[in-house]
Write a protein that holds these residues in place. Structure first.
Motif, PDB file in Angstrom:
ATOM      1  N   ASP A 175       0.984  -1.327   0.187  1.00  0.00           N
ATOM      2  CA  ASP A 175       0.193  -0.235  -0.060  1.00  0.00           C
ATOM      3  C   ASP A 175       1.020   0.981  -0.162  1.00  0.00           C
ATOM      4  OD1 ASP A 175      -2.917   0.831   2.046  1.00  0.00           O
ATOM      5  OD2 ASP A 175      -1.927   2.019   0.690  1.00  0.00           O
ATOM      6  N   LEU A 178       0.172   4.021   0.952  1.00  0.00           N
ATOM      7  CA  LEU A 178       0.797   4.844   1.881  1.00  0.00           C
ATOM      8  C   LEU A 178       0.639   4.775   2.926  1.00  0.00           C
ATOM      9  CD1 LEU A 178      -3.060   7.234   1.254  1.00  0.00           C
ATOM     10  CD2 LEU A 178      -0.495   7.903   1.235  1.00  0.00           C
ATOM     11  N   GLN A 179      -0.016   3.255   3.577  1.00  0.00           N
ATOM     12  CA  GLN A 179       0.579   3.037   4.756  1.00  0.00           C
ATOM     13  C   GLN A 179       2.247   2.487   5.198  1.00  0.00           C
ATOM     14  OE1 GLN A 179      -2.374  -0.403   5.358  1.00  0.00           O
ATOM     15  NE2 GLN A 179      -1.507   0.167   7.852  1.00  0.00           N
ATOM     16  N   ARG A 222       3.748   9.199   7.873  1.00  0.00           N
ATOM     17  CA  ARG A 222       2.616  10.063   7.898  1.00  0.00           C
ATOM     18  C   ARG A 222       4.277  11.694   7.192  1.00  0.00           C
ATOM     19  NH1 ARG A 222      -1.746   8.782   5.803  1.00  0.00           N
ATOM     20  NH2 ARG A 222      -1.024   7.165   6.804  1.00  0.00           N
TER      21      ARG A 222
END
Lengths: 357, 357
Positions: B213, B215-216, B220
């Motif tokens: 994934d 984004l995962q 952040r």
């Protein structure tokens, strides 16, 4: 009263006042207002749930007077053994999301279940003039008259550390006074969420549906802290939109790394105004608490929070002492100017300033 | 050598060693290794780009010996006025993303354009045993022999603050020695990205396509800091996947609030191994630098960074002083035990500890 002595000084008879309070009330007020109830008396009264003494103890906690603080510390240490049967819930959300209405509905549901609820707040920006959260108690007019609820506005102060410390200490007093559910409200902007998150067992984020892009504009850190998101104002025509928002938030939450507690944050809808979904939110929180107690995470988190507060208080105080030092104050501005004109490095500047203290 | 005296002690003649270095080299080494070149000499040599003196000055910066540090501070303040024509680029990415290969290709492109490139690193976990980033210089075997490149491994140390301070001071020395492009590498795990971000003008995140994934699993905070994401290893069969990843990252970046600089972070693809996309990355960075200089943001950011380092150095030192205090050390563990058994509040504990210092 008549003046008997003949004298140049003469005073007219006063007009006698009507009794405004019963003798009994007057007596009670006198006792309560006695200048210095002992620590023993404070602790004894708090432990039997005396709200007047609870309020006065919180006032001592909030005082900047050193003697008051010393007394507050004594009371706190004596009350501490009575604080472990509570649930501490943090509630945040931007202004307009309906925090007061939600807390009122949630609090009244809890008292109807035989719980005793204290509502505290952390809002470092609040002051008498600006109007603190919870300051306007009419916003929770039903809860405020509930004898099993205790509502206290945010302590004043501009330093988040100070405000948060006072709230945290007030939690201890409320719990010793028998309040088993403590709700900590925060205003949903700025850094106070982190402070509140580090003093509660469960952190709830209130949201509205469809306020533009569901992800944009939310502080990511706050979502990351949330144990649940409750989409408020899900009533009437809004229900459909709220349900769509729920799906979106649930998807967004899945993008975050798993929590240390093993808990997968929940998304729910509610309408605080119409008392819809309130019971379900409470059930969900209690389910979390049960799981966390079973796994040992509940106690671990409270221990970690205590340590966090120990270290952060120390570090905050070290900074305050340093920057309040008159010698440091005198030189700091010059050092910053020298930095700006490339006359010194940050590390040399720091060294010179540290040598002053 | 023959022993002339008749004595009970007898020593065999030694075997004379062949000359391993030229007389000239030996002389040069002797001069350079002279115990204490003056600050003047250091500064003079660094300003003409003498790599030996640059390296030795960095060694002084990295030394924990107080005399060395004092000398380093003198040299740093003298070099400081010569540091303003540089571009400082931070490069991060998880292990395996091809940081070394990218830095080698990027560095060689820069030197081919007449730039002088210094590559430094911040890796608080590195040590001689564990092998620091850049420690294995063979990973950049071409760049390391380039006379317009200077490569220095991460200073050792376990405190991120200390390691980062040393790297930051080394930047000043490299710039005074005429290096106009400084690349700071960081390992892409942990807190060192924040430290590097606060010492560079431009922060570049290297990524791979399709690593699960998109984004995962990415921190952040690191994405939020990035001025650009470069998807590396975009070659051969991978080109299509890399382009898909590019679109996904670009979409993700749009969810972040706009940067203070006004810059919209870019996503690009590159293949460091095949020298594809390297020139474009450089052009993009220079475009950013031009814009930032024009708007005044470039200088503002460097000023802000200096102040950040001033305050963070002070705060770090205050903590070190406090926790290294023998009296504090003695009592701290007991206070933590008392906290865990609810015998004291964090604030009372903090007060007692602070009273010791």
């Amino acid at each position: 009263m008549t003046i008997k002595k003949t004298s140049a000084l003469h005073e007219k008879d006063g007009v006698s006042q009507p009794e405004t309070t019963s003798k009994e009330s007057a007596q009670k007020i006198k006792i309560n207002r006695r200048k210095h109830p002992s620590t023993d008396e404070f602790v004894e009264k708090i432990l039997v749930g005396d709200i007047t003494f609870l309020s006065r103890a919180i006032t001592l906690v909030e005082s900047t007077n050193e003697k008051h603080q010393q007394k507050a510390n004594e009371i706190l240490e004596r009350c501490l053994p009575y604080t472990n049967n509570s649930v501490r819930i943090g509630i945040t959300g931007v202004p307009g999301v309906g925090k007061s209405t939600f807390i009122e509905a949630f609090g009244r549901y809890l008292t109807s279940q035989g719980k005793k609820v204290a509502v505290l707040a952390v809002d470092p920006s609040s002051s008498v003039n600006k109007g603190s959260i919870l300051g306007d108690k009419t916003r929770m007019e039903e809860l405020v008259t509930d004898k099993n609820a205790f509502i206290r506005p945010s302590p004043s102060g501009t330093s988040l550390g100070g405000v948060a410390q006072k709230t945290r200490e007030s939690i201890i007093l409320c719990e010793a006074a028998g309040f088993d559910t403590i709700i900590i409200e925060t205003v949903g902007v700025g850094q106070s969420e982190t402070a509140v998150h580090s003093m509660v067992d469960f952190f709830l984020l209130l949201k509205l549906f469809g306020a533009g892009d569901e992800l944009q504009g939310i502080k990511r850190g706050i979502i990351e802290m949330a144990d649940a998101i409750v989409i408020n104002k899900a009533d009437g025509e809004n229900i459909k939109k709220a349900k769509i928002a729920k799906v979106e938030f649930a998807r967004a939450l899945h993008l975050y790394p798993p929590k240390e507690s093993g808990w997968q944050p929940k998304v729910m809808t509610a309408s605080a105004l119409n008392n819809i979904g309130i019971e379900e939110v409470h059930e969900m929180i209690m389910k979390y608490i049960d799981l966390a107690k079973e796994s040992g995470y509940f106690n671990k988190k409270r221990n970690d929070q205590n340590k966090h507060w120990l270290f952060s208080t120390i570090e905050q105080q070290l900074k305050t002492r340093f920057y309040d030092n008159p010698k440091v104050k005198e030189v700091l501005q010059q050092e910053i100017k020298n930095l700006e004109s490339s006359k010194t490095t940050p590390f040399n500047s720091a060294k010179r300033l540290l040598d002053l203290s």
